[in-house]
Each structure stands twice: as structure tokens, then as C-alpha cells.
Design a protein around this motif. Sequence first.
Motif, PDB file in Angstrom:
ATOM      1  N   GLU A   1     -40.252 -15.863  27.076  1.00 29.90           N
ATOM      2  CA  GLU A   1     -41.526 -15.729  27.790  1.00 29.90           C
ATOM      3  C   GLU A   1     -42.732 -16.120  26.930  1.00 29.90           C
TER       4      GLU A   1
ATOM      5  N   TYR B   1     -39.237 -28.933  31.505  1.00 24.64           N
ATOM      6  CA  TYR B   1     -39.366 -27.477  31.569  1.00 24.64           C
ATOM      7  C   TYR B   1     -40.834 -27.102  31.785  1.00 24.64           C
TER       8      TYR B   1
ATOM      9  N   ASN C   1     -42.703 -18.885  25.216  1.00 21.13           N
ATOM     10  CA  ASN C   1     -42.496 -20.330  25.033  1.00 21.13           C
ATOM     11  C   ASN C   1     -41.890 -20.696  23.684  1.00 21.13           C
TER      12      ASN C   1
ATOM     13  N   SER D   1     -42.508 -25.270  35.023  1.00 16.50           N
ATOM     14  CA  SER D   1     -43.091 -23.930  34.866  1.00 16.50           C
ATOM     15  C   SER D   1     -44.609 -23.972  34.923  1.00 16.50           C
TER      16      SER D   1
ATOM     17  N   SER E   1     -32.744 -22.282  30.489  1.00 16.41           N
ATOM     18  CA  SER E   1     -33.991 -22.329  31.254  1.00 16.41           C
ATOM     19  C   SER E   1     -34.187 -23.731  31.805  1.00 16.41           C
ATOM     20  N   GLN E   2     -33.602 -24.717  31.107  1.00 23.46           N
ATOM     21  CA  GLN E   2     -33.786 -26.117  31.499  1.00 23.46           C
ATOM     22  C   GLN E   2     -32.561 -26.927  31.097  1.00 23.46           C
TER      23      GLN E   2
END
Length: 141
Positions: free
Chosen positions: A62, A135, A64, A139, A41-42
Amino acid sequence: MTTEIDAITSQRKMLSEAGYAEPAINYFIEKKYMGHLQDASQISEKVGSCGDIMKIYLKVDEHNIIQDVRYEITGCAGAISAAMAVVDLIKGQPLDKALTINDGDVFKRLENIPEKKHHCIQLAVKTMHKGIEEYQSASNL
Ligand code: FES
């Protein structure tokens, strides 16, 4: 095979004589979170005061929660063992909790590494914090 085992045994001995405790040596030898994640994701990178480089790959779900982490490291044994310990401390944790992990937590996990290697712990922690913050800002968290 015997040669490989001999090499690991002598590496363990060297590290132990240099001041690395058993858990730190195991993290260095096993390197279980070294590498990259295809579906990260990052991805973030940080250069330490010594000039060594760490790159972190974070996989966040989703809710976190940190699902998986890998590090790519151009650095010393202290850096590698510290980064591997960071992963064990943050995997499965919410992002906010991971941001509270500090150098002292990592040091405790390693039990001991030479004093002149303490900045390597800092690099592992700062790289992880940077990854999470980048991240979060990407987001809009
Ligand atoms: Fe650079 Fe350890 S000396 S990270």
C-alpha cells in the motif's frame, strides 16, 4: 548427484567461455526469482526483438513498495540472468525508484555478458518498466 554437479560445472565452463562473468553465471544457475506469484498486484508481458517472451509478476504494497517479483521467461541465458539481476535491484524499492533502473545498472550487476546478449538486458528492463507503468495506470497513481 555427481552427474548433476558435473552438468552444472560444464554449464559454468561453457558460459564463462562464452563471455559471462561469475555473477551472471550464478544468476542463471540459481534462477532464484523464476516462476510466478499467486497474489501478484500486476502481471505484464513483453516480447523482445528476438521473439523471446518475458512475463513479470509484481507484488506491490500500500506504500507503493515492491514486495516481491517473479519472471517467467522463454529466452536465453542472458535473458534469465538479466531478469534475476533486475529483481535484486528493485525488490524492496519504491515504484518510482525502480523506474529509474536502466540497462547499465543491470549490466554492472552482472559484471559481464556477451555483447550480442545486451538486448536481452533491455528486454528484462523494459518488461519491468512495462509492469510498473501498467500497475500505476490501473491504480491511477
Ligand atoms: Fe532473446 Fe536473449 S536472445 S532474450
